[in-house]
Scaffold this active site. Structure first.
Site, short mmCIF file in Angstrom:
data_model
loop_
_atom_site.label_atom_id
_atom_site.label_comp_id
_atom_site.label_asym_id
_atom_site.label_seq_id
_atom_site.Cartn_x
_atom_site.Cartn_y
_atom_site.Cartn_z
N THR A 21 66.60 43.60 32.04
CA THR A 21 65.70 43.97 33.13
C THR A 21 64.45 44.68 32.62
O THR A 21 63.36 44.52 33.18
CB THR A 21 66.46 44.88 34.13
OG1 THR A 21 67.54 44.12 34.67
CG2 THR A 21 65.58 45.37 35.25
N SER A 47 71.84 40.64 29.59
CA SER A 47 72.90 41.16 28.72
C SER A 47 74.25 40.52 28.99
O SER A 47 75.17 40.64 28.19
CB SER A 47 72.99 42.68 28.81
OG SER A 47 73.60 43.09 30.00
N THR A 97 71.21 46.28 30.95
CA THR A 97 72.13 47.40 31.15
C THR A 97 73.58 46.96 31.36
O THR A 97 74.49 47.76 31.17
CB THR A 97 71.70 48.23 32.37
OG1 THR A 97 71.59 47.35 33.50
CG2 THR A 97 70.36 48.92 32.12
N1 ASP Z 1 71.19 41.71 34.51
C1 ASP Z 1 70.59 42.65 33.65
C2 ASP Z 1 71.21 42.58 32.27
O1 ASP Z 1 72.25 43.16 32.08
C3 ASP Z 1 70.67 44.03 34.16
C4 ASP Z 1 69.76 44.93 33.41
O2 ASP Z 1 69.12 44.52 32.47
O3 ASP Z 1 69.67 46.07 33.82
O4 ASP Z 1 70.61 42.01 31.39
#
Ligand code: ASP
Length: 334
Positions: free
Chosen positions: A15, A64, A98
């Site tokens: 993100t 991720s 995340t």
């Molecule tokens: N969907 C995203 C990921 O885990 C969530 C984030 O980056 O906060 O890549």
């Protein structure tokens, strides 16, 4: 004037690298947006150049949810290579989605072979959103990576002005910026708005240079699955893992892992066929302790590691030994 610390910023996506056309898009961007390069993320925060001499590179550009056992050894090898081939680099920042950040963080905590700071960061709101945390988290992560007090503490996760240990940190909220917590263990410190980086504690569990795990030797990680217990759960999923021939299994019990329940009972059969099984708990806090029954039946207990962290330690442990006692010792030390 003393020269500035050198910080290398390595991008992997997430993100923090996501942009979309509407500033109000805080939920649809994985479907509607695209990801920018790390250089573009850094260009949004020119203030970082006052903190450190910045070098940057993109290692991958993924959500991720696509970063896991197939990518972890490569990421760890890359970080070790940077420290080896660019000895003047004082610290590394790794941007990451995340979702699985805490898993990559614990893998790196166990496999990076340097005491220099490795700081992971990400964002809960895409870079294009109103009130995004992407820029400030990147700035703060660089601030921590450039700070002499950040050395020797294992892999750090910095978001929302807080500094967490890669061992204990976990994402607790799917939407809000106040999401990363360490439950009972507590955070390590703050990268605060007054410009201070303050530490209050360190993890005493062994990490980085004090572990035997050598990613240079790891082609692929042994498969370890997780099966969670729930009211009325039976042996179905444990049987599926057994039939799959996975090298290891983490059982997330409803509490301390009663060996009389269907999951562990089915896992005993799998252990006879050579699978290594660790008992963790679906509860957020506390230790899963050894009992005479668990000892007799051949289980490992995961101490206070969350099931998905226990899986990572078990994967790495199985790259060096299949000896249950040796693996159990690792769970008490790392
Ligand atoms: N969907 C995203 C990921 O885990 C969530 C984030 O980056 O906060 O890549």
């Amino acid at each position: 004037m003393a020269s500035k610390p050198i910080v290398k910023v390595i991008g992997t996506g997430g993100t923090i690298a996501s942009v979309t056309s509407s500033r109000l898009d805080l939920t649809l961007y994985p479907e509607t947006g695209h990801r920018i390069l790390i250089k573009e993320s850094l260009d949004r925060v020119p203030e970082v150049n006052e903190l450190a001499e910045i070098r940057s590179e993109d290692l991958m550009s993924e959500a991720s949810t696509f970063i896991g056992p197939s990518q972890w050894p490569r990421i760890a090898r890359h970080i070790n290579k940077v420290f080896r081939e660019e000895p003047e680099v004082d610290g590394i920042v790794l941007t990451h989605g995340t979702g699985t950040m805490e898993e990559t963080a614990y893998f790196l905590q166990l496999t990076v072979k340097s005491s220099k700071p490795v700081v992971m960061t990400g964002a809960m709101r895409p870079a294009s959103a109103l009130g995004t945390d992407a820029d400030l988290n990147l700035y703060n992560a660089i601030r921590v990576a450039a700070h002499p007090d950040a050395s020797g503490r294992g892999v750090l996760v910095v978001l929302n002005n807080q500094i967490h240990s890669g061992r204990d940190v976990t994402k607790t909220d799917p939407l809000h910026v106040e999401t990363f917590k360490d439950y009972d263990m507590g955070l390590l410190g703050y990268a605060d708005p007054d410009g201070e980086v303050v530490f209050y504690r360190s993890t005493v569990r062994k990490h980085t240079t004090a572990t035997p795990f050598d990613v240079e030797q790891i082609e692929s990680l042994p498969r370890v699955d997780i099966v969670s217990s729930y009211a009325g759960s039976d042996a179905l999923l444990v049987e599926a893992v057994r039939r799959n021939g996975s090298a290891g299994l983490v059982l997330a019990g409803v509490g301390g892992g009663s060996v009389e329940s269907p999951g562990p009972k089915a896992a005993m059969e799998a252990m006879k066929e050579g699978m290594t099984v660790a008992l963790a708990s679906r509860t957020a806090n506390g230790r899963v302790v050894m009992t005479p029954g668990k000892e007799r039946d051949g289980f490992i207990v995961a101490d206070n590691l969350l099931p998905h962290k226990a899986r990572i330690l078990l994967m790495l442990a199985l790259t060096v030994t299949k000896d249950r006692r040796a693996i159990q010792k690792m769970f008490y030390e790392y």
